[in-house]
Design a protein around this motif. Structure first.
Motif, PDB file in Angstrom:
ATOM      1  N   UNK A  93      -5.191  13.500   1.288  1.00  0.00           N
ATOM      2  CA  UNK A  93      -5.606  12.295   2.251  1.00  0.00           C
ATOM      3  C   UNK A  93      -4.757  11.182   1.944  1.00  0.00           C
ATOM      4  N   UNK A  94      -4.167  11.077   0.549  1.00  0.00           N
ATOM      5  CA  UNK A  94      -3.369  10.042   0.208  1.00  0.00           C
ATOM      6  C   UNK A  94      -2.069  10.273   0.991  1.00  0.00           C
ATOM      7  N   UNK A  95      -1.627  11.277   1.153  1.00  0.00           N
ATOM      8  CA  UNK A  95      -0.043  11.633   1.755  1.00  0.00           C
ATOM      9  C   UNK A  95      -0.415  11.141   3.422  1.00  0.00           C
ATOM     10  N   UNK A  96      -1.483  11.800   3.889  1.00  0.00           N
ATOM     11  CA  UNK A  96      -1.639  11.119   5.261  1.00  0.00           C
ATOM     12  C   UNK A  96      -1.947   9.733   5.473  1.00  0.00           C
ATOM     13  N   UNK A  97      -2.524   9.175   4.617  1.00  0.00           N
ATOM     14  CA  UNK A  97      -2.954   7.904   4.666  1.00  0.00           C
ATOM     15  C   UNK A  97      -1.326   6.889   4.646  1.00  0.00           C
ATOM     16  N   UNK A  98      -0.513   7.403   3.891  1.00  0.00           N
ATOM     17  CA  UNK A  98       0.797   6.740   3.402  1.00  0.00           C
ATOM     18  C   UNK A  98       1.634   6.913   4.813  1.00  0.00           C
ATOM     19  N   UNK A  99       1.606   8.229   5.381  1.00  0.00           N
ATOM     20  CA  UNK A  99       2.298   8.499   6.731  1.00  0.00           C
ATOM     21  C   UNK A  99       1.714   7.708   7.731  1.00  0.00           C
ATOM     22  N   UNK A 100       0.404   7.175   7.866  1.00  0.00           N
ATOM     23  CA  UNK A 100       0.098   6.565   8.942  1.00  0.00           C
ATOM     24  C   UNK A 100       0.336   5.114   8.645  1.00  0.00           C
ATOM     25  N   UNK A 101       0.347   4.387   7.362  1.00  0.00           N
ATOM     26  CA  UNK A 101       0.742   3.176   7.068  1.00  0.00           C
ATOM     27  C   UNK A 101       2.410   3.185   7.404  1.00  0.00           C
ATOM     28  N   UNK A 102       3.038   4.158   7.399  1.00  0.00           N
ATOM     29  CA  UNK A 102       4.522   3.930   7.528  1.00  0.00           C
ATOM     30  C   UNK A 102       4.492   3.819   9.178  1.00  0.00           C
ATOM     31  N   UNK A 103       3.896   4.571   9.922  1.00  0.00           N
ATOM     32  CA  UNK A 103       3.948   4.639  11.425  1.00  0.00           C
ATOM     33  C   UNK A 103       3.589   3.267  11.824  1.00  0.00           C
ATOM     34  N   UNK A 104       2.347   2.743  11.275  1.00  0.00           N
ATOM     35  CA  UNK A 104       1.783   1.416  11.724  1.00  0.00           C
ATOM     36  C   UNK A 104       2.945   0.220  11.603  1.00  0.00           C
ATOM     37  N   UNK A 105       3.377   0.255  10.171  1.00  0.00           N
ATOM     38  CA  UNK A 105       4.584  -0.552   9.866  1.00  0.00           C
ATOM     39  C   UNK A 105       5.931  -0.325  10.576  1.00  0.00           C
ATOM     40  N   UNK A 106       6.140   0.707  11.177  1.00  0.00           N
ATOM     41  CA  UNK A 106       7.337   0.915  12.009  1.00  0.00           C
ATOM     42  C   UNK A 106       7.150   0.231  13.417  1.00  0.00           C
ATOM     43  N   UNK A 107       5.902   0.287  13.704  1.00  0.00           N
ATOM     44  CA  UNK A 107       5.425  -0.312  15.148  1.00  0.00           C
ATOM     45  C   UNK A 107       5.495  -2.043  15.275  1.00  0.00           C
ATOM     46  N   UNK A 108       5.146  -2.377  13.979  1.00  0.00           N
ATOM     47  CA  UNK A 108       5.097  -3.676  13.651  1.00  0.00           C
ATOM     48  C   UNK A 108       6.450  -4.353  13.409  1.00  0.00           C
ATOM     49  N   UNK A 109       7.349  -3.815  12.791  1.00  0.00           N
ATOM     50  CA  UNK A 109       8.439  -4.118  12.541  1.00  0.00           C
ATOM     51  C   UNK A 109       9.498  -4.034  13.829  1.00  0.00           C
ATOM     52  N   UNK A 110       9.292  -3.141  14.932  1.00  0.00           N
ATOM     53  CA  UNK A 110      10.181  -2.860  16.055  1.00  0.00           C
ATOM     54  C   UNK A 110       9.925  -4.096  17.050  1.00  0.00           C
ATOM     55  N   UNK A 160       0.906  -1.141  -0.097  1.00  0.00           N
ATOM     56  CA  UNK A 160       0.174   0.032   0.027  1.00  0.00           C
ATOM     57  C   UNK A 160       0.854   1.171  -0.049  1.00  0.00           C
ATOM     58  N   UNK A 161       1.897   1.307   0.874  1.00  0.00           N
ATOM     59  CA  UNK A 161       2.679   2.510   0.720  1.00  0.00           C
ATOM     60  C   UNK A 161       3.545   2.747  -0.561  1.00  0.00           C
ATOM     61  N   UNK A 162       3.835   1.500  -1.247  1.00  0.00           N
ATOM     62  CA  UNK A 162       4.632   1.552  -2.623  1.00  0.00           C
ATOM     63  C   UNK A 162       3.485   2.248  -3.683  1.00  0.00           C
ATOM     64  N   UNK A 163       2.202   1.752  -3.468  1.00  0.00           N
ATOM     65  CA  UNK A 163       1.282   2.352  -4.473  1.00  0.00           C
ATOM     66  C   UNK A 163       1.049   3.773  -4.137  1.00  0.00           C
ATOM     67  N   UNK A 164       0.835   4.280  -3.170  1.00  0.00           N
ATOM     68  CA  UNK A 164       0.517   5.518  -2.507  1.00  0.00           C
ATOM     69  C   UNK A 164       1.850   6.494  -2.996  1.00  0.00           C
ATOM     70  N   UNK A 165       3.033   6.019  -2.642  1.00  0.00           N
ATOM     71  CA  UNK A 165       4.160   6.671  -3.126  1.00  0.00           C
ATOM     72  C   UNK A 165       4.472   6.965  -4.604  1.00  0.00           C
ATOM     73  N   UNK A 166       4.045   6.031  -5.394  1.00  0.00           N
ATOM     74  CA  UNK A 166       4.124   6.159  -6.800  1.00  0.00           C
ATOM     75  C   UNK A 166       3.239   7.402  -6.898  1.00  0.00           C
ATOM     76  N   UNK A 167       1.883   7.309  -6.756  1.00  0.00           N
ATOM     77  CA  UNK A 167       1.014   8.337  -6.989  1.00  0.00           C
ATOM     78  C   UNK A 167       1.346   9.700  -6.396  1.00  0.00           C
ATOM     79  N   UNK A 168       1.988   9.606  -5.230  1.00  0.00           N
ATOM     80  CA  UNK A 168       2.275  10.934  -4.691  1.00  0.00           C
ATOM     81  C   UNK A 168       3.526  11.723  -5.372  1.00  0.00           C
TER      82      UNK A 168
END
Length: 68
Positions: free
Chosen positions: A51-68, A10-18
């Motif tokens: 909104x897409x930029x905000x969603x991507x930032x939220x996904x990144x924060x969640x991913x960081x939490x899951x990976x730690x 999801x982050x990759x797709x949103x990053x391409x769009x952004x």
């Protein structure tokens, strides 16, 4: 497919769009032309982009939490 992989996709797709929109904005941004001369469309496109930029930032924060 686990949740971490889903978030990465999801982050990759949103990053391409952004990146595409940001590139267009940097080159020769005229919001009226970009929206075909309709202010409402321009506003909606800007809102959607934010909104897409905000969603991507939220996904990144969640991913960081899951990976730690």
């Amino acid at each position: 497919m686990d949740i971490i992989e889903v978030l990465r996709n999801k982050i990759d797709v949103l990053q391409e769009y952004i990146d595409d929109i940001d590139k267009d904005i940097e080159e020769d941004y005229n919001p009226e032309e970009w929206a075909g001369g309709n202010f409402d469309d321009c506003y909606d496109m800007g809102l959607s982009h934010g909104m897409k930029r905000g969603r991507m930032m939220a996904y990144r924060e969640i991913l960081d939490l899951l990976e730690s």
